[in-house]
Design an enzyme around this catalytic site. Structure first.
Site, short mmCIF file in Angstrom:
data_model
loop_
_atom_site.label_atom_id
_atom_site.label_comp_id
_atom_site.label_asym_id
_atom_site.label_seq_id
_atom_site.Cartn_x
_atom_site.Cartn_y
_atom_site.Cartn_z
N GLU A 60 0.79 -1.27 -0.08
CA GLU A 60 0.07 0.11 -0.13
C GLU A 60 0.84 1.24 0.10
O GLU A 60 0.29 2.29 -0.53
CB GLU A 60 -1.02 -0.15 1.27
CG GLU A 60 -2.16 -0.88 0.96
CD GLU A 60 -1.90 -2.17 1.31
OE1 GLU A 60 -0.80 -2.69 1.91
OE2 GLU A 60 -2.80 -3.00 1.49
N HIS A 129 -9.75 -4.79 10.20
CA HIS A 129 -10.49 -4.74 8.92
C HIS A 129 -11.41 -3.91 9.05
O HIS A 129 -12.40 -3.89 8.19
CB HIS A 129 -10.65 -6.19 8.40
CG HIS A 129 -9.60 -6.70 7.74
ND1 HIS A 129 -8.52 -7.16 8.73
CD2 HIS A 129 -9.10 -7.36 6.65
CE1 HIS A 129 -7.61 -7.94 7.95
NE2 HIS A 129 -8.06 -7.95 6.79
#
Lengths: 325, 391
Positions: A60, A129
């Site tokens: 990322e 998450h």
């Protein structure tokens, strides 16, 4: 106008902007061959090819920063995070680089990049998450933040975000991906950032929400109307920054009561700011203290039994509404 | 150079102890690797075509640029000591040949990005001393209108993309610039400068992987000055040389001496060629040294000795070495060198004067340059409130 899902609406919006501007690319984990972890990008690889729809490694920081660098050069990259939670490993690239480069260069550089993906709890995936970072994204000057709640908004707002010359954090919701509703067709359909929507007009209480909390608000408003003879007005913020302050204040001045609902955590959450704005701008219009329901102030739990009480559910929101009526 | 770990490691490393394959000693240094690690005596970089192509004027100009960077920074140090410059001031003094040599081989589609020790690169790409000094003074006339400061100089019109304050944070940005060049079918490259300390940041490795995987024309130039702030290389990095880390990704890498401008030009030009012709990345490690502390406010005696600094200044000062070379080549005379020096000092003093006389930005300017949209209100497409506290 056709009835399509939130997922397909995003897909349409992305496809139209990819078609419209060759500087737009979509990159992220599993966006191309795999068709997107949540199938938002299904069919785009076939249509636009691998130079526009780009599978990245699980990096990322690198691909977010790459997108920022490419945007400085004039491209308009759209970065998909499989979950917004994963932005935490790319924090420096998003909040230091994307948000600050324009300022630190004295306005010499534009950063027209979009970071998008789901940001929600409620799916039993545990704390790592389930983050909802709209509050701290909006806490960053230089950044714009959008949280669409409906298929039409998802399409209209993703198109505006891609055309925007500033960096935009676009926060979706996995639970809404299958939600179907009417969505206008045509390339010209866009929704400006910073414009809230009155979902239901009412006179007795303003329920102000964003993202999935809007749908909770709708259920509560129906019950208020059916069982309590209360006419609730629902305001969907759609954008967090810029914020449609005018619409918020106008609604509160009309109903004289405000209930704020969000799936964000409470401390320094989005609604903390909105609460301040209401008391600042409409204090004399309030007939009751401002009420607020957010996610429970604990890390998002895995177990269904625990998580079901973490997000602001219908009962809790209804109770909060009745409390100030 | 006792204690200067990085400067003692240009020779090929020996085999990993006890590393054995099929029961016999494995020589991990293959032929290619030995070739990649330079030794002083093997090559006269002045004789390579890239340097032979330089005219006398070109050479004098390169020397002039290095002198200008040094005098600019010395002048800025004085201003800092006088309290006219705030915050951090990371000086490049001692490393000048790296920026000047590298930038001197670039063409119109080659770009530069660096970290916070950015004054040298800024002047090397052609930014003028006035706008740079004014930025240090926090003035309206600064290159970033007083909003960036020492660590954040930018000049996109000169292909210079900053000036970035977070160690290693620019490594993915450099990758993105290279990505955009490839996307726009430009035969260009992006030089992404970084320090030795930045090699230990995660995004650097993620970037190396993508650079190799997607064949992007990015050139990571590790300016190894031996210290990650106050921590010597031997205490911050395992494995040597640092550039060899590129090998894990099949990226070509090389180590060079940063005190020799000709050598810097030669290795960077080779990497730029690779970027232009093959669209492939390179990792270069250029061994150099900074004379001042990490930032000038930092104590400099806790981790290295005065003698170490003096030794580098005496034997490896890039300006002196290049001057001596140019005098030997009959390109430069002592008189001309003195003129160049005087002119650089005058220019630096004038820039300090300019900065001093320039106005500070008005409080209202705090709110400029945050969003493209608020800077261009007539073209604004969004609605709603965007700022929540203003002066």
């Amino acid at each position: 106008m056709s009835i399509i899902s939130y997922r397909d609406a995003l897909n349409q919006g992305l496809a139209e902007e990819l078609q419209r501007d060759s500087n737009v690319v979509l990159m992220g984990e599993e966006v191309a061959q795999f068709k997107g972890s949540y199938k938002v990008s299904e069919g785009l690889l076939e249509k636009f090819g691998p130079s526009r729809i780009i599978d990245t490694p699980i990096s990322e920081a690198a691909f977010s920063g790459l997108a920022v660098g490419a945007s400085m050069m004039g491209m308009r990259p759209v970065v998909e995070f499989m979950f917004w939670s994963f932005c935490y490993v790319a924090f420096d690239q998003i909040f230091n680089n994307a948000a600050n480069v324009r300022y630190m260069s004295g306005g010499l550089i534009n950063v027209p990049v979009v970071f998008r993906g789901p940001a929600n709890g409620g799916t039993n995936v545990g704390a790592t998450h389930s983050h909802t970072p709209e509050n701290f994204a909006a806490n960053t000057p230089g950044m714009k933040v959008v949280c669409p709640a409906t298929p039409a908004d998802a399409k209209g707002l993703i198109k505006s975000s891609i055309r925007d010359n500033d960096p935009v954090c676009f926060m979706e919701n996995t639970i809404l991906y299958n939600l179907k509703d009417e969505v206008p067709e045509g390339e010209d359909f866009i929704i400006p950032l910073g414009k809230a929507k009155i979902v239901t007009e009412g006179n007795d209480i303003s329920i102000i929400a964003h993202g999935k909390a809007v749908h909770t608000a709708i259920e509560v408003a129906e019950e208020l109307s059916d069982k309590h003879n209360v006419s609730a007005e629902i305001l969907d913020l759609r954008s967090i920054r810029p914020l449609d302050q005018e619409a918020i204040i106008a609604s509160v001045k009309k109903t004289n009561r405000a209930l704020l609902v969000e799936e964000n955590k409470p401390f320094c959450g989005v609604d903390a700011q909105i609460c301040f704005l209401i008391q600042d701008q409409a204090f004399d219009y309030l007939d009751a203290p401002i009420a607020r329901v957010s996610a429970v102030d604990a890390p998002q739990a895995y177990s269904k039994s625990l998580e079901s009480v973490q997000l602001p559910g219908r009962e809790k929101v209804l109770k909060a509404a009745l409390n100030i009526l | 150079m006792e204690g200067l770990h990085h400067d003692t490691n240009l020779e090929p490393t020996t085999a990993i102890p006890d590393a054995k394959l099929d029961g016999k000693e494995d020589n991990i240094i293959d032929e290619q690797e030995s070739d990649l690690i330079p030794t002083d005596k093997d090559v006269d970089f002045a004789l390579l075509p890239v340097n032979q192509d330089l005219s006398d004027n070109d050479k004098i100009d390169l020397y002039d640029q290095m002198v200008r960077i040094r005098r600019f920074e010395e002048r800025s140090l004085r201003a800092y000591q006088q309290g006219k410059i705030g915050g951090f001031l990371h000086l490049y003094i001692g490393q000048e040949a790296v920026a000047v040599g590298s930038v001197s081989v670039l063409g119109k589609d080659d770009h530069v990005i660096t970290a916070y020790r950015d004054h040298g690169h800024a002047i090397a790409v052609g930014m003028n001393m006035d706008e740079c000094m004014a930025e240090l003074y926090g003035k309206k006339t600064g290159c970033s209108k007083g909003k960036g400061g020492s660590m954040h100089f930018f000049a996109p019109d000169k292909n210079f993309w900053g000036g970035h304050g977070i160690v290693g944070g620019q490594t993915p940005l450099g990758l993105g610039i290279a990505y955009a060049l490839k996307n726009f079918n430009k035969q260009g490259s992006c030089l992404c400068f970084m320090g030795d300390g930045a090699t230990n940041q995660g995004p650097f490795y993620e970037s190396l992987n993508l650079a190799a995987l997607w064949e992007l024309p990015v050139i990571y130039i590790i300016e190894n000055n031996g210290y990650s702030m106050g921590t010597a290389e031997g205490r911050h990095s395992a494995g040597d040389p640092l550039a060899r880390r590129g090998e894990s990704f099949d990226i070509s890498w090389k180590v060079a001496h940063g005190h020799d401008l000709y050598e810097v030009r030669s290795v960077v030009q080779e990497a730029v060629e690779r970027a232009h012709q093959e669209c492939k990345p390179t990792v270069l490690e250029i061994i150099t040294y900074r004379y001042r502390g990490h930032s000038v406010a930092d104590p400099d005696q806790t981790y290295r000795t005065k003698e170490e600094i003096e030794e580098y200044k005496t034997n490896k000062d890039p300006l002196n070495l290049f001057k001596r070379k140019l005098i030997e080549e009959n390109v430069l005379s002592e008189e001309r060198a003195l003129e160049i020096d005087k002119s650089a000092k005058d220019e630096a003093n004038a820039s300090a004067e300019f900065a001093s006389e320039s106005p500070f930005p008005d409080a209202d300017e705090l709110m400029d340059d945050i969003y493209w949209e608020t800077d261009n209100p007539e073209k604004r497409s969004s609605e709603g409130r965007i700022f929540f506290e203003v002066p």
